[in-house]
Design a protein around this motif. Structure first.
Motif, PDB file in Angstrom:
ATOM      1  N   ARG B  26       0.685  -1.316  -0.337  1.00  0.00           N
ATOM      2  CA  ARG B  26      -0.005  -0.303  -0.361  1.00  0.00           C
ATOM      3  C   ARG B  26       1.138   1.345   0.243  1.00  0.00           C
ATOM      4  NH1 ARG B  26      -2.011   2.927   4.538  1.00  0.00           N
ATOM      5  NH2 ARG B  26      -4.266   3.899   4.021  1.00  0.00           N
ATOM      6  N   LYS B  29       2.549   2.125  -3.155  1.00  0.00           N
ATOM      7  CA  LYS B  29       1.248   2.301  -4.287  1.00  0.00           C
ATOM      8  C   LYS B  29       0.783   3.858  -4.182  1.00  0.00           C
ATOM      9  CE  LYS B  29      -0.913  -0.756  -7.024  1.00  0.00           C
ATOM     10  NZ  LYS B  29      -0.762  -0.695  -8.184  1.00  0.00           N
ATOM     11  N   ILE B  30       1.082   3.878  -2.553  1.00  0.00           N
ATOM     12  CA  ILE B  30       1.067   5.861  -2.642  1.00  0.00           C
ATOM     13  C   ILE B  30       2.067   6.835  -2.504  1.00  0.00           C
ATOM     14  CG2 ILE B  30       0.382   7.444  -1.283  1.00  0.00           C
ATOM     15  CD1 ILE B  30      -1.129   5.488  -0.122  1.00  0.00           C
ATOM     16  N   ASP B  32       4.216   6.019  -5.410  1.00  0.00           N
ATOM     17  CA  ASP B  32       3.737   5.742  -7.154  1.00  0.00           C
ATOM     18  C   ASP B  32       2.686   6.888  -7.485  1.00  0.00           C
ATOM     19  OD1 ASP B  32       4.075   1.977  -7.543  1.00  0.00           O
ATOM     20  OD2 ASP B  32       5.251   3.292  -7.261  1.00  0.00           O
TER      21      ASP B  32
END
Lengths: 285, 251
Positions: B26, B29-30, B32
């Protein structure tokens, strides 16, 4: 089907904060000149001098310059003097400052422990105000129907929205809202619309469940900067109940706007949050 | 122009009290979605520094292109601290030291840290920590604190997390006047003019972008820099060039 994001959802939920599968990948190419891609109504600014501390920007001219730089079209403003000392006087000072300004919309502060309802109601009506701000803890009253009865009836009749900041800080003290009072009072008055304002990162554990359980309570996100928070708010209550505000000048206008633009939101969701919801609620053209 | 983005301040681990979900995938992802190339990451949530640094190493080994390891030691276990510093920097390749004075209940200038600072001073290494605390004496400022520390440990680079926190003005002046003091930008308040003030007073070369992930969303924190009313070249320095220089990174 969840159509609030650019691609279909593929989420797993952990502690109410979702893995953000949908955000656009911008690694390696951060754009340094950001402007919002949609019109923006900043639904939470304070305008004017404070007595207890200097504010970085207090004049309408300087505020307007910041709005222009940030790409904000309209700001909903309240008076800090109205909060700290005298709501009636502060509301009048606000109107003197913003009268005839199409880019500012007034929000009056109301203190039911001191103000007379008929005077406030008359002032609100004469100025076309569509929202009020209440700070029960700071103003020493519980947000309960047995104190607020006539005020709640007035709000329901006029369809004026009541804004409830989760806390106010003054002279080193914090005055937090009581979510139990909010739940008990608003669940019994579905004819009233309220906005939970300035929810902070460490309020998520109670604020999101409160919002999920009160369909008549929306959320203003100026301080909601917890990781994945915006996505979780949208998943909890939908984009039509999430409202952009900045809390200017205590916070800069743009960072949360930037954040919103990088959450992978659909155009419809971004528009709703950035201006649609506030404009609909407050009758802004 | 491609701007390298280095997050100078992030944490590994969960912290339930504040809703911190430290799941690495997670987290990435953040990163990114925020455009962050690499994050300097520490684990300060454990009393056992060796275990904490092992956890960071495990993460960095799994994602070497995304994370930069940051060491942690605690003055509550002084006998372990120096040997753990040896291990963290010489064996594990960590790049700077993060300390947590608030939770240690010892301000950053407490003598309990001095053996640690002696070690850092020998190697001219950076250390990051909060600069102000709820238990500070009235009137105490970061300026005095770091003026004394800089004089005593002149080769240590002092990074003030959250740009000084409460009382940023004095922290910014410290960064202006003391050559080895830097300001790191993360925080939940995003005070109007805070970034601009730091750059104007201390200079962009002394400001480092950080997020406080996984507590605060990186997209909001990078937004503070990107949208600040400062020249783009200053934004590039803050977003990554200063960290690359300070930590000697090869990027």
């Amino acid at each position: 089907m969840n159509n609030h994001f650019r691609t279909g959802p593929s989420v797993s939920m952990l502690n109410s904060l979702l893995i953000d599968e949908r955000a656009e990948i911008t690694m390696g190419d951060v754009k340094l000149d950001f402007k919002p891609s949609v019109p923006v109504t900043d639904a939470n600014i304070s305008l004017g001098r404070r007595h207890d501390m200097p504010v970085s920007i207090e004049s309408i001219t300087d505020t307007r310059n910041e709005m222009k730089r940030a790409g904000i079209n309209v700001a909903v403003a309240h008076s800090p003097h109205a909060i700290t000392y005298d709501s009636g006087e502060g509301n009048r000072m606000l109107m003197e400052t913003i009268r005839d300004s199409s880019d500012f919309v007034p929000q009056f502060v109301c203190n039911p422990s001191f103000d007379k309802l008929d005077e406030i109601a008359s002032h609100v009506e004469s100025e076309g105000v569509r929202s009020i701000r209440m700070l029960p803890s700071l103003h020493n009253y519980p947000f309960r129907s047995w104190i607020l009865g006539p005020w709640l009836d007035w709000l329901a009749e006029t369809k004026i929205t009541v804004w409830l900041p989760v806390e106010h800080q003054l002279l080193g003290n914090t005055y937090p809202i009581d979510p139990r009072d909010i739940y008990d009072t608003l669940s019994a008055r579905e004819d009233i619309t309220a906005v939970l304002s300035e929810v902070k990162y460490n309020d998520a554990s109670w604020a999101l469940p409160l919002l999920k359980n009160l369909p008549n309570l929306d959320m203003e996100i100026s301080r909601f900067v917890v990781t994945g928070g915006i996505t979780s708010a949208i998943e909890a209550i939908g984009p039509d109940r999430v409202i952009f505000g900045s809390r200017f000048p205590y916070s800069a206008m743009s960072p949360q706007l930037y954040h919103l633009h990088h959450c992978g939101l659909s155009d419809e969701a971004l528009q709703a949050i950035c201006f649609g919801n506030a404009n609909r609620m407050l009758g802004i053209d | 122009m491609n701007t390298p983005v280095i997050d100078f301040h992030s944490h590994l681990g969960n912290w339930g009290r504040h809703g911190v979900n430290g799941d690495p995938q997670r987290f990435i992802k953040i990163m990114d979605s925020a455009g962050i190339d690499k994050a300097c990451i520490n684990c300060i949530f454990l009393g056992d520094a060796r275990l904490a640094n092992d956890r960071v190493t495990e993460l960095v080994n799994k994602w070497p292109d995304r994370f930069i390891p940051v060491a942690f030691v605690t003055p509550h276990y002084p006998n372990e601290a120096i040997s753990e510093l040896d291990r963290a920097f010489d064996q594990l390749g960590m790049k700077y030291l993060k300390i947590y004075p608030d939770y240690f209940q010892k301000p950053i200038d407490d003598p309990a840290y001095f053996p640690i600072y002696d070690w850092l001073n020998e190697r001219s290494l950076p250390v990051m920590g909060h600069a102000t605390y709820s238990f500070d004496k009235p009137g105490q400022t970061p300026y005095e604190r770091f003026a004394l520390l800089s004089e005593r440990f002149p080769r240590v680079k002092w990074v003030l997390a959250h740009a000084g926190g409460w009382g940023p003005e004095k922290a910014i002046e410290a960064a202006r006047d003391l050559p080895n003091v830097y300001l790191e930008t993360c925080g939940s308040p995003t005070g109007q003019g805070a970034i601009e003030s730091s750059v104007k007073t201390a200079g962009a070369d002394h400001v480092l972008f950080g997020t406080d992930m996984a507590l605060l969303d990186a997209r909001h924190q990078i937004g503070k820099i990107v949208t600040a009313n400062i020249p783009n070249n200053d934004k590039r320095k803050i977003l990554g060039l200063n960290a690359i220089k300070l930590l000697g990174l090869e990027i």
